[in-house]
Design an enzyme around this catalytic site. Structure first.
Site, PDB file in Angstrom:
ATOM      1  N   TYR A  81       0.855  -1.204   0.000  1.00  0.00           N
ATOM      2  CA  TYR A  81       0.000   0.000   0.000  1.00  0.00           C
ATOM      3  C   TYR A  81       0.886   1.248   0.000  1.00  0.00           C
ATOM      4  O   TYR A  81       0.650   2.200  -0.729  1.00  0.00           O
ATOM      5  CB  TYR A  81      -0.870  -0.027   1.257  1.00  0.00           C
ATOM      6  CG  TYR A  81      -1.900   1.086   1.340  1.00  0.00           C
ATOM      7  CD1 TYR A  81      -3.211   0.853   0.940  1.00  0.00           C
ATOM      8  CD2 TYR A  81      -1.561   2.342   1.824  1.00  0.00           C
ATOM      9  CE1 TYR A  81      -4.163   1.857   1.019  1.00  0.00           C
ATOM     10  CE2 TYR A  81      -2.510   3.355   1.903  1.00  0.00           C
ATOM     11  CZ  TYR A  81      -3.811   3.107   1.506  1.00  0.00           C
ATOM     12  OH  TYR A  81      -4.752   4.091   1.576  1.00  0.00           O
ATOM     13  N   PHE A 133     -10.422  20.525 -23.378  1.00  0.00           N
ATOM     14  CA  PHE A 133     -10.836  19.137 -23.527  1.00  0.00           C
ATOM     15  C   PHE A 133     -12.103  18.978 -22.680  1.00  0.00           C
ATOM     16  O   PHE A 133     -12.285  19.698 -21.702  1.00  0.00           O
ATOM     17  CB  PHE A 133      -9.730  18.145 -23.118  1.00  0.00           C
ATOM     18  CG  PHE A 133     -10.174  16.734 -23.360  1.00  0.00           C
ATOM     19  CD1 PHE A 133     -10.380  16.280 -24.654  1.00  0.00           C
ATOM     20  CD2 PHE A 133     -10.459  15.879 -22.310  1.00  0.00           C
ATOM     21  CE1 PHE A 133     -10.863  14.999 -24.891  1.00  0.00           C
ATOM     22  CE2 PHE A 133     -10.934  14.598 -22.539  1.00  0.00           C
ATOM     23  CZ  PHE A 133     -11.144  14.157 -23.833  1.00  0.00           C
ATOM     24  N   LYS A 267      -3.391   7.125 -22.508  1.00  0.00           N
ATOM     25  CA  LYS A 267      -2.971   7.553 -23.844  1.00  0.00           C
ATOM     26  C   LYS A 267      -1.453   7.480 -23.984  1.00  0.00           C
ATOM     27  O   LYS A 267      -0.929   6.641 -24.677  1.00  0.00           O
ATOM     28  CB  LYS A 267      -3.464   8.974 -24.099  1.00  0.00           C
ATOM     29  CG  LYS A 267      -4.966   9.035 -24.287  1.00  0.00           C
ATOM     30  CD  LYS A 267      -5.397  10.444 -24.582  1.00  0.00           C
ATOM     31  CE  LYS A 267      -6.829  10.583 -24.931  1.00  0.00           C
ATOM     32  NZ  LYS A 267      -7.321  10.081 -26.180  1.00  0.00           N
ATOM     33  N   PHE A 456     -22.596  13.652 -23.534  1.00  0.00           N
ATOM     34  CA  PHE A 456     -22.237  12.746 -24.632  1.00  0.00           C
ATOM     35  C   PHE A 456     -21.948  11.330 -24.150  1.00  0.00           C
ATOM     36  O   PHE A 456     -22.044  10.384 -24.914  1.00  0.00           O
ATOM     37  CB  PHE A 456     -21.024  13.282 -25.413  1.00  0.00           C
ATOM     38  CG  PHE A 456     -19.757  13.409 -24.597  1.00  0.00           C
ATOM     39  CD1 PHE A 456     -19.486  14.570 -23.910  1.00  0.00           C
ATOM     40  CD2 PHE A 456     -18.857  12.361 -24.511  1.00  0.00           C
ATOM     41  CE1 PHE A 456     -18.327  14.690 -23.148  1.00  0.00           C
ATOM     42  CE2 PHE A 456     -17.688  12.471 -23.769  1.00  0.00           C
ATOM     43  CZ  PHE A 456     -17.430  13.641 -23.078  1.00  0.00           C
TER      44      PHE A 456
HETATM   45  N1  F0G Z   1      -6.564  15.336 -21.651  1.00  0.00           N
HETATM   46  C1  F0G Z   1      -6.657  14.955 -22.938  1.00  0.00           C
HETATM   47  C2  F0G Z   1      -5.945  15.748 -23.985  1.00  0.00           C
HETATM   48  C3  F0G Z   1      -7.396  13.824 -23.277  1.00  0.00           C
HETATM   49  O1  F0G Z   1      -7.477  13.463 -24.550  1.00  0.00           O
HETATM   50  C4  F0G Z   1      -8.038  13.082 -22.258  1.00  0.00           C
HETATM   51  C5  F0G Z   1      -8.853  11.912 -22.560  1.00  0.00           C
HETATM   52  C6  F0G Z   1      -7.933  13.525 -20.927  1.00  0.00           C
HETATM   53  C7  F0G Z   1      -7.185  14.652 -20.667  1.00  0.00           C
HETATM   54  C8  F0G Z   1      -8.631  12.802 -19.812  1.00  0.00           C
HETATM   55  O2  F0G Z   1      -7.978  11.610 -19.569  1.00  0.00           O
HETATM   56  O3  F0G Z   1      -9.651   9.809 -20.078  1.00  0.00           O
HETATM   57  O4  F0G Z   1      -7.642   9.337 -18.680  1.00  0.00           O
HETATM   58  O5  F0G Z   1      -9.481  10.719 -17.793  1.00  0.00           O
HETATM   59  N2  F0G Z   1      -9.251  11.609 -23.709  1.00  0.00           N
HETATM   60  C9  F0G Z   1      -9.999  10.424 -24.070  1.00  0.00           C
HETATM   61  C10 F0G Z   1     -10.388  10.473 -25.518  1.00  0.00           C
HETATM   62  C11 F0G Z   1     -11.156  10.148 -23.186  1.00  0.00           C
HETATM   63  O6  F0G Z   1     -11.095   9.548 -25.934  1.00  0.00           O
HETATM   64  O7  F0G Z   1      -9.989  11.360 -26.254  1.00  0.00           O
HETATM   65  P1  F0G Z   1      -8.752  10.294 -19.001  1.00  0.00           P
END
Ligand code: F0G
Length: 483
Positions: A81, A133, A267, A456
């Site tokens: 932990y 975003f 990502k 969405f």
């Molecule tokens: N910032 C960017 C540029 C993103 O593309 C995403 C997520 C997030 C923050 C949030 O991250 O999903 O780990 O909580 N993009 C995904 C997409 C959901 O499908 O474009 P997360």
């Protein structure tokens, strides 16, 4: 530098620098069943079951193919932990790759954004950024703040040759700071590989200008590096100064320009998880105590130790040019072929996915009929391909309930890294072309269930006429018994 391979016909094709060793079976349902699945999903591609999807191009988030090294690393995870060795390995990878001393783990990108919003945003705050975003904006609004986007006009132009549509508009940024006063602005945010305008990068030259403004006014600069691999790919291939630089050096250059960097590891690391990194002790301490409160103890932050191990390996692999060039080169292949046929698609090709311009595709629909949502539904019905609506459905209504038409109406077809083959890409190209020829058959959508925030994700819609049935009938006429 040629990033694709020339074949004897004179054509360039993307070439995989990996081989496939684990596979997952796919289904391609008959078109009538696809229509039924779309109806059951309330015309929202988020609500489809993956078993009904042939190519899942909803997102690259958590769907990138992992490397053998990542999978192997998960076997040696340390379950403690507190003070887990897995976390120490991740922290060392963060320090090596991002060049930052302090690291806070969070279970995904939006969890990191939540911490940033909680720590720095208050009622009446204004947060300038190159582009919002969805989760970033919603969390800043939830904390009582407001997002201001400063991009150049080219960002919302569908067809362009501008190499860096994600650049921050410096003049507008300065005007915003002067107008609102420094005390209202907790930080400026730059998003690498700007998601909602089509995975478009910013230049490092532009980032340096943003840094200068932040220095002048003493405002912290926050960099979202979730999509930085693709941004780096374009810094290397489109920005003269960086053409001979290694991706690792480009990434360090970018991170060194920011006070805080944060990311979705779903990502950047081809894994799960997320985190916040900084060299600024004061900023770190403002955020630190929120992690055990909202995420988990400081050495796991809501993640499993296996995810943490895969993240550490994935972060180092995020600087491997053969890895990061894979999806931009597939995207380029598809986008250039669609563009040559006159199909409206965002150019220049970006990272993350191919983005069809739904306003250009369906000019007979107004923003209130959700053209990007309709095109997303039509794409699934025509091909079993699940894309993502990135248009008005993905916008938040204004606090007074007014619908906000999106700057651009896009159907995003994400290319998760190392997942799809060239024959699947060709199939996709063919079905897009078929939709383009039959675009007059595609009608609008309306909400039948509309959640108040991030609608969405789980909102349900319905077609405004029987256009989906007509599309299916035309499909049968043209393709006979074929799936
Ligand atoms: N910032 C960017 C540029 C993103 O593309 C995403 C997520 C997030 C923050 C949030 O991250 O999903 O780990 O909580 N993009 C995904 C997409 C959901 O499908 O474009 P997360």
């Amino acid at each position: 530098m040629s990033n694709q391979i020339k074949i004897s016909t004179g054509e360039f094709i993307p070439l995989e620098m990996h081989k496939v060793r684990i596979v997952q079976k796919l289904n391609l349902l008959p078109v009538e069943e696809r229509l039924k699945a779309m109806e059951e999903a309330g015309y929202n591609s988020f609500l489809l079951n993956n078993r009904d999807v042939y190519m899942d191009m909803l997102t690259d988030s958590g769907t990138n193919a992992m490397s053998d090294q990542q999978l192997a690393s998960m076997m040696i995870a340390d379950d403690a932990y507190a003070g887990s060795e897995s976390f120490n390995r991740l922290k060392a990878a963060v320090e090596e790759v991002l060049g930052t001393k302090y690291f806070l783990p969070a279970h995904q990108g939006r969890a990191a954004e939540h911490i940033l919003a909680k720590a720095f945003v208050t009622e009446g705050s204004v947060v300038p950024m190159n582009f919002h975003f969805t989760t970033t904006k919603a969390l800043i609004m939830y904390a009582g703040g407001r997002v201001e986007e400063f991009f150049y006009d080219v960002a919302s132009q569908v067809k362009s040759e501008h190499p860096f549509k994600g650049n921050m508009n410096i003049e507008k940024l300065v005007a915003c700071i002067e107008e609102n006063g420094v005390e209202k602005i907790p930080f400026v945010r730059m998003e690498a590989g700007t998601n909602l305008i089509g995975g478009q990068p910013f230049s490092i030259a532009n980032m340096r200008e943003v840094r200068k403004v932040c220095d002048k006014y003493g405002i912290p600069l926050v960099l979202d590096i979730s999509l930085v691999c693709e941004n780096m790919y374009f810094n290397k291939t489109r920005e003269e100064e960086f053409k001979d630089k290694e991706p690792a050096e480009i990434l360090r250059t970018l991170c060194d320009l920011a006070d805080i960097v944060y990311f979705s590891a779903r990502k950047i690391c081809c894994s799960r998880g997320g985190g916040i990194a900084t060299n600024n002790e004061k900023l770190y301490l403002k955020m630190r105590d929120l992690i055990p409160l909202f995420e988990g103890f400081l050495t796991y932050g809501g993640m499993s130790v296996r995810e943490i191990e895969a993240m550490a390996v994935g972060l180092r692999e995020a600087t491997d040019f053969n890895m990061i060039r894979h999806s931009p080169e597939f995207i380029k292949y598809l986008v250039e072929r669609l563009d040559a046929k006159g199909i409206p698609v965002i150019t220049p090709p970006g990272g993350l996915g191919a983005h069809l311009d739904a306003r250009g595709f369906l000019p007979h629909l107004s923003s209130h009929e959700y053209p990007a949502g309709a095109l997303t539904a039509a794409m699934y019905i025509a091909a079993g391909v699940r894309g993502m609506e990135r248009g008005t459905v993905s916008m938040e209504r204004d606090p007074d309930g007014t619908e906000v038409p999106a700057e651009v109406e896009l159907l995003r077809l994400a290319f998760p890294r190392r997942v799809f083959t060239l024959s699947q890409t060709k199939y996709l190209e063919d079905r897009i072309e078929w939709l383009w020829k039959n675009r007059n058959l595609i009608g609008g959508l309306k909400f039948v269930e509309e959640p108040p925030v991030l609608r969405f994700f789980v909102g349900r819609l319905a077609p405004t006429s029987d256009w989906p049935q007509k599309l299916v009938a035309k499909f049968r006429e043209d393709f006979g018994d074929s799936l």
